[in-house]
Design a protein around this motif. Structure first.
Motif, mmCIF file in Angstrom:
data_model
loop_
_atom_site.group_PDB
_atom_site.id
_atom_site.type_symbol
_atom_site.label_atom_id
_atom_site.label_comp_id
_atom_site.label_asym_id
_atom_site.label_seq_id
_atom_site.Cartn_x
_atom_site.Cartn_y
_atom_site.Cartn_z
ATOM 1 N N GLU A 146 10.135 -5.224 4.427
ATOM 2 C CA GLU A 146 9.569 -6.262 5.654
ATOM 3 C C GLU A 146 8.563 -7.142 4.620
ATOM 4 O O GLU A 146 8.008 -6.727 3.681
ATOM 5 N N SER A 147 8.564 -8.402 4.791
ATOM 6 C CA SER A 147 7.994 -9.557 4.130
ATOM 7 C C SER A 147 7.071 -10.261 4.822
ATOM 8 O O SER A 147 7.436 -10.488 5.992
ATOM 9 N N VAL A 148 5.900 -10.624 4.507
ATOM 10 C CA VAL A 148 4.945 -11.377 5.205
ATOM 11 C C VAL A 148 4.813 -12.943 4.123
ATOM 12 O O VAL A 148 4.652 -12.536 3.015
ATOM 13 N N TRP A 149 5.074 -13.699 4.715
ATOM 14 C CA TRP A 149 5.182 -15.190 4.167
ATOM 15 C C TRP A 149 3.945 -15.877 4.745
ATOM 16 O O TRP A 149 3.623 -15.829 6.003
ATOM 17 N N HIS A 150 3.384 -16.889 3.825
ATOM 18 C CA HIS A 150 2.205 -17.652 4.221
ATOM 19 C C HIS A 150 3.140 -19.115 3.998
ATOM 20 O O HIS A 150 3.555 -19.295 2.858
#
Length: 220
Positions: free
Chosen positions: A204-208
């Motif tokens: 799972e990735s979080v991108w800004h």
């Protein structure tokens, strides 16, 4: 993904995708957006996520859209709010202080209807759509929000072994959809406990996503 697929899930109560807790990744990373108090945050394909409760309690204003009227009515019931309901001709609007929810097809939502948003939180929209729809989704999202900054959550896994939703959206695809308009930073990539649906390893990735200087997608 046909609208009837999602309508059927909500009507049957088959909502295993609805997580009965606030997403800790939102709590941990929302400050990356550098939002002022009372900023307006857009949640596409939001369902009745508890993230909305948290955002309201944190002092933000929330606007969202979902196909399911069942989901949006349940959201307001769980918030203990009686909304004003208005038929906008193709979309229903459920509105109260600091919260504005639309019911209907995301692609019928215009910038004029949505009005100005300060940020986007996409936890469950891009990953809910099959690959054939994601290019159009990303383009429409940029257009109606005037390329507002985003927190985007994605998953990666072997989709030949288990199908979505949520679908696998690899880093190269995120870059393909958004790098022309945004500076992208992958804030975190972590393993999903138990894998995807308990069947295959997943991350799972979080991108800004921060708007590139000079980007203008304000035209319809």
């Amino acid at each position: 993904m046909e609208a009837d697929f999602w309508h059927g899930k909500w009507e049957r109560g088959d909502i295993g995708f609805h997580i009965a807790d606030v997403n800790p990744l939102l709590v941990k990373h929302i400050d990356t957006l550098q939002l002022s108090p009372h900023s307006r945050i857009f949640l596409p394909l939001c369902g009745k996520t508890l993230d909305i409760h948290w955002l309201l309690d944190a002092g933000y204003r929330v606007v969202g859209i979902d196909l399911s009227e069942v989901a949006i009515r349940a959201l307001f019931s769980e918030l203990g709010i009686t909304p004003e309901v208005q038929d906008l001709g193709g979309l229903l609007q459920f509105k109260s202080t600091d919260i504005n929810m639309f019911v209907g097809d995301f692609f019928r939502l215009s910038g004029d209807i949505l009005q100005k948003v300060d940020a986007i939180y996409d936890r469950a929209a891009m990953v809910a759509l099959p690959a054939a729809m994601r290019l159009d989704y990303a383009a429409h999202l940029r257009q109606v929000t005037h390329t507002a900054d985003q927190l985007l959550i994605t998953y990666e896994y072997d989709q030949t072994k288990v199908d979505g939703p949520p679908f696998s959206v690899v880093a190269d695809e995120v870059l393909r959809h958004y790098s022309d308009s945004y500076q992208l930073t992958q804030l975190v990539r972590q393993d999903v406990a138990g894998g995807m649906k308990g069947k295959v390893p997943a991350s799972e990735s979080v991108w800004h996503l921060c708007e590139r200087a000079g980007t203008d997608l304000s035209g319809e």
